[in-house]
Design a protein around this motif. Structure first.
Motif, short mmCIF file in Angstrom:
data_model
loop_
_atom_site.label_atom_id
_atom_site.label_comp_id
_atom_site.label_asym_id
_atom_site.label_seq_id
_atom_site.Cartn_x
_atom_site.Cartn_y
_atom_site.Cartn_z
N SER A 1 -0.48 18.17 -46.52
CA SER A 1 0.09 18.92 -47.64
C SER A 1 -0.34 20.37 -47.52
CB SER A 1 -0.40 18.34 -48.97
OG SER A 1 -1.79 18.52 -49.07
N SER A 2 0.45 21.26 -48.12
CA SER A 2 0.14 22.68 -47.97
C SER A 2 0.61 23.47 -49.18
CB SER A 2 0.81 23.21 -46.69
OG SER A 2 0.31 24.49 -46.39
N ILE A 3 0.20 24.73 -49.21
CA ILE A 3 0.64 25.64 -50.27
C ILE A 3 1.46 26.74 -49.61
CG2 ILE A 3 -0.10 27.18 -52.14
CD1 ILE A 3 -2.82 25.63 -52.05
N SER A 4 2.65 26.96 -50.11
CA SER A 4 3.54 27.96 -49.54
C SER A 4 3.35 29.25 -50.32
CB SER A 4 4.98 27.45 -49.68
OG SER A 4 5.90 28.44 -49.35
N PHE A 5 2.48 30.13 -49.80
CA PHE A 5 2.17 31.32 -50.61
C PHE A 5 2.43 32.65 -49.91
CE2 PHE A 5 -1.70 33.27 -49.02
CZ PHE A 5 -2.11 32.32 -48.10
N LEU A 6 2.60 32.65 -48.57
CA LEU A 6 3.05 33.90 -47.93
C LEU A 6 4.50 34.07 -48.34
CD1 LEU A 6 1.91 33.73 -44.20
CD2 LEU A 6 0.83 34.96 -46.08
N PRO A 7 4.96 35.30 -48.53
CA PRO A 7 6.33 35.45 -49.02
C PRO A 7 7.35 34.69 -48.17
CG PRO A 7 5.26 37.58 -48.76
CD PRO A 7 4.30 36.56 -48.28
N LYS B 1 -8.47 24.88 -54.40
CA LYS B 1 -9.44 23.95 -55.00
C LYS B 1 -8.71 22.81 -55.73
CE LYS B 1 -13.08 27.29 -55.89
NZ LYS B 1 -12.42 28.55 -56.24
N ARG B 2 -7.64 23.16 -56.39
CA ARG B 2 -6.91 22.19 -57.21
C ARG B 2 -6.05 21.25 -56.36
NH1 ARG B 2 -2.00 22.72 -59.72
NH2 ARG B 2 -1.71 24.81 -58.88
N LEU B 3 -5.34 21.81 -55.38
CA LEU B 3 -4.36 21.01 -54.64
C LEU B 3 -4.93 20.42 -53.36
CD1 LEU B 3 -1.40 23.50 -55.16
CD2 LEU B 3 -1.56 21.22 -56.15
N ARG B 4 -6.07 20.92 -52.92
CA ARG B 4 -6.77 20.41 -51.75
C ARG B 4 -5.83 20.21 -50.54
NH1 ARG B 4 -9.73 15.56 -52.59
NH2 ARG B 4 -11.33 16.51 -51.31
N PRO B 5 -5.21 21.31 -50.06
CA PRO B 5 -4.26 21.18 -48.94
C PRO B 5 -4.97 20.76 -47.65
CG PRO B 5 -4.79 23.48 -49.33
CD PRO B 5 -5.43 22.71 -50.44
N THR B 6 -4.21 20.16 -46.73
CA THR B 6 -4.80 19.79 -45.44
C THR B 6 -4.55 20.87 -44.39
OG1 THR B 6 -2.84 18.62 -44.70
CG2 THR B 6 -4.47 17.34 -45.93
N LEU B 7 -3.60 21.75 -44.66
CA LEU B 7 -3.39 22.87 -43.75
C LEU B 7 -2.78 24.04 -44.52
CD1 LEU B 7 -0.07 23.07 -42.71
CD2 LEU B 7 -0.75 20.83 -41.92
N LEU B 8 -2.98 25.22 -44.00
CA LEU B 8 -2.52 26.42 -44.73
C LEU B 8 -2.24 27.53 -43.72
CD1 LEU B 8 -2.62 26.73 -47.94
CD2 LEU B 8 -4.35 28.42 -47.48
#
Ligand code: AMP
Length: 606
Positions: free
Chosen positions: A226-232, A265-272
């Motif tokens: 799982s990941s967070i999509s935060f770069l534009p 911290k909240r979503l605990r991604p496995t890669l970013l």
């Protein structure tokens, strides 16, 4: 596998595909799995994403947009960004992402040049920007607003937009989506030029899909990720990565650089995936500890470094180092891993250069950063470090299907299925960038190791990036500055720093005239040191760059008394500014401008 130090290839056959197929195949494979996360239960499964794409594509057709047409997306990262994108892809509409940070005149240029018939905007602020831009367009444009409370006038709210496509049949939508050809343009992404206007990079379905297929072979990713999509998403890196994660059945939550620290911290991604700025910030925060804690961090950093160097060279650390490392790990490094969620398998860094020492620090702390390289024109990845093939200070080996060559002058050339179709409406610029036999000139200078690791050593193009990965076109900004009556010479700096700054030699005749009216007298050196003169220069200088976007606006001004000069070596005989010579001459001033304790000050004197 052919190799010498000027050439390295990673030959593989990457089948040409389309992004529309990628969506459909992923839905078939991962149907009920969560595709996008959201607050509470507001996330969407793969099947629900497809359903949104069905409705969105239907709505686009109702609004008269069909295959070959263009729609722009002017928004920060959010779920609707991805859904609008999938809707366009399903309908055969090429989308044109626009950074939400761009000022209205640049938005207007992109809308005009791309011929976008519709624009998706996030909120009231972006809507106002488009309204201002639309006034000068030579074509009509429809507006869809993601934030339903911000839609007004003839702008359509996102829920109303989707409702327009409610009755479209899934089978028809799938049939339409499957009509896409690999060579069709999937998106047009505007990128800065050294001079002149931004260029629309045309990326085809095959360009982006091949990059997904190539990177998934290089780096193993599965449904547990799982990941967070935060770069534009307006930049191609996050976008391609999100397609990759979608294809692999992962869950992605949209975020922003402002909230990513808490989100991790909240979503605990496995890669970013991030630009170097994030890693620099974490590093600076850890290293900034004072007192006893500071001494502990410094000690642990030293121990971590030794372990990292052992890992890099493949030599296991001795018992004494291992014992000290266990302590450092418990007291310092474990906390860093916790701060990034505690489940991270690896970070990826791209978009600008990552300092090897920072990468090594993280490696020592048990956090792997895989640095990669690429450009918008290469969809974007050409090289990346992997968990198996990892070398700090390099951007890794070419991804499968990619050839890298170093030209006689050191420029990095790339050939592969990810190389763009061309610049929209700019055949000459396209021919200058891509040779007849398919080699793309990157404008970066590099070196290849015998076993295929690429290092970026310099730049050929007159563009640089801040550590946030944002392009700065110094010449354009300098030309604006030189139109200011108080400016004789200007040189924009900021490569690898977190904001741009400018060195200015004032136009002394003008400044002297102003000063004498204001009752200020003195030699040139005295004038630049005078607070009244400094305030006046600051006012005039900032006014001349008012039109720039915030990220490209110089934040600090360094005043110099001597204009650039051939004899001093700061000008070439043909009167071109020698950037590196100027920077070397004023190195001390530049360092002072970027010191943390200079944060509150704007004007500096050499
Ligand atoms: P963009 O088109 O915005 O993706 O910018 C591409 C440019 O970013 C490249 O031509 C490089 O100058 C720079 N770049 C990307 N990745 C790296 C890296 N790992 N190290 C140094 N420069 C990089």
């Amino acid at each position: 596998m052919p190799k010498d130090t000027d050439y390295y290839a990673n030959p593989t056959d990457i089948p040409a595909g389309t992004l529309a197929e990628l969506l459909l195949d992923a839905v078939e494979e991962h149907g009920d799995r969560p595709a996008y996360g959201g607050p509470g239960d507001s996330g969407l499964s793969y099947a629900e994403v497809q359903d949104h794409a069905r409705r969105g594509a239907g709505a686009l057709r109702r609004l008269g947009l069909g295959r070959g047409e263009r729609a722009a997306i002017l928004s920060e990262n959010r779920l609707e960004w991805a859904l609008a994108d999938w809707s366009c892809l399903a309908a055969g509409v090429a989308d044109v992402p626009i950074y939400s940070t761009l000022p209205p005149y640049q938005v207007a240029y992109i809308l005009e040049d791309s011929g976008a018939a519709l624009v998706f905007v996030s909120d009231a602020e972006q809507l106002a920007k488009v309204r201002a831009a639309a006034a000068g367009l030579t074509h009509d444009i429809r507006i869809v607003v993601f934030d339903p409370t911000a839609a007004e006038g003839d702008a359509i709210s996102w829920p109303d937009f989707l409702a327009m496509g409610d009755d479209s049949e899934l089978s028809e939508c799938v049939a339409e989506a499957r009509q896409a050809e690999p060579d069709d343009v999937a998106t047009m992404i505007y990128t800065s030029g050294t001079t002149g206007r931004p260029k629309g990079v045309m990326l085809t379905h095959a360009n982006l899909t091949s990059n997904v297929r190539a990177t998934e072979r290089a780096i193993e990713i599965g449904t547990a990720d799982s990941s967070i999509s935060f770069l534009p998403l307006s930049h191609v890196l996050q976008r391609m990565v999100d397609y990759l994660l979608f294809a692999r059945g992962c869950t992605v939550t949209h975020g922003s650089i402002e909230t990513v620290a808490d989100d991790m911290k909240r979503l605990r991604p496995t890669l970013l995936v991030s630009v170097p700025r994030l890693y620099e910030k974490v590093y600076q925060r850890v290293q900034g500890a004072a007192g006893l804690k500071g001494r502990l961090v410094a000690w642990a950093t030293g121990v971590g470094r030794r372990v990292a160097l052992c890992r890099e060279s493949g030599v296991p650390p001795g018992l004494w180092v291992r014992m000290r490392y266990a302590v450092a790990d418990r007291l310092v490094f474990a906390r860093i891993r916790e701060a990034v969620g505690g489940r991270l398998r690896f970070f990826v860094s791209g978009g600008a250069a990552l300092a090897p020492e920072i990468n090594r620090f993280f490696l020592g702390a048990g956090v792997t950063i895989l640095e990669g390289y690429g450009l918008t024109e290469t969809s974007p990845v050409t090289n990346v470090n992997t968990l198996e093939h990892f070398r700090i200070g390099t951007v890794g080996r070419p991804v499968p299907g990619t050839e890298v060559r170093i030209a006689d002058d050191g420029e990095i050339l790339i050939r592969g299925p990810q190389v763009m179709k061309g610049y929209h409406g700019q055949e000459e610029a396209t021919r200058a960038a891509i040779s007849e036999d398919g080699w793309f000139s990157t404008g970066d200078i590099g070196e290849l190791s015998e076993d295929g690791y690429l290092s970026i050593t310099d730049r050929k193009k007159d563009l640089f990036k801040t550590s946030g990965g944002k392009y700065i076109a110094p010449q354009q900004i300098e030309n604006m500055l030189k139109q200011c009556a108080f400016v004789e010479e200007a040189l924009v700096i900021g490569e690898g720093r977190n904001f741009p700054a400018v060195l200015v030699a004032p136009a002394f005749e003008r400044l002297e005239a102003w000063a004498s009216e204001a009752g200020i007298r003195g030699e040139r050196a005295e004038l630049v040191a005078d607070s009244g003169c400094q305030e006046q220069l600051q006012r005039e200088i900032f006014a001349s760059v008012e039109e720039l976007a915030p990220f490209e606006t110089p934040k600090k001004i360094g005043l110099i008394v001597e204009p650039f000069d051939v004899e001093a070596g700061t000008l070439t005989p043909t009167q071109k500014v020698r950037r590196s010579a100027v920077q070397a001459m004023y190195a001390e001033l530049i360092e002072t401008m970027y010191r943390p304790e200079s944060l509150d000050k704007t004007v500096f004197v050499a």
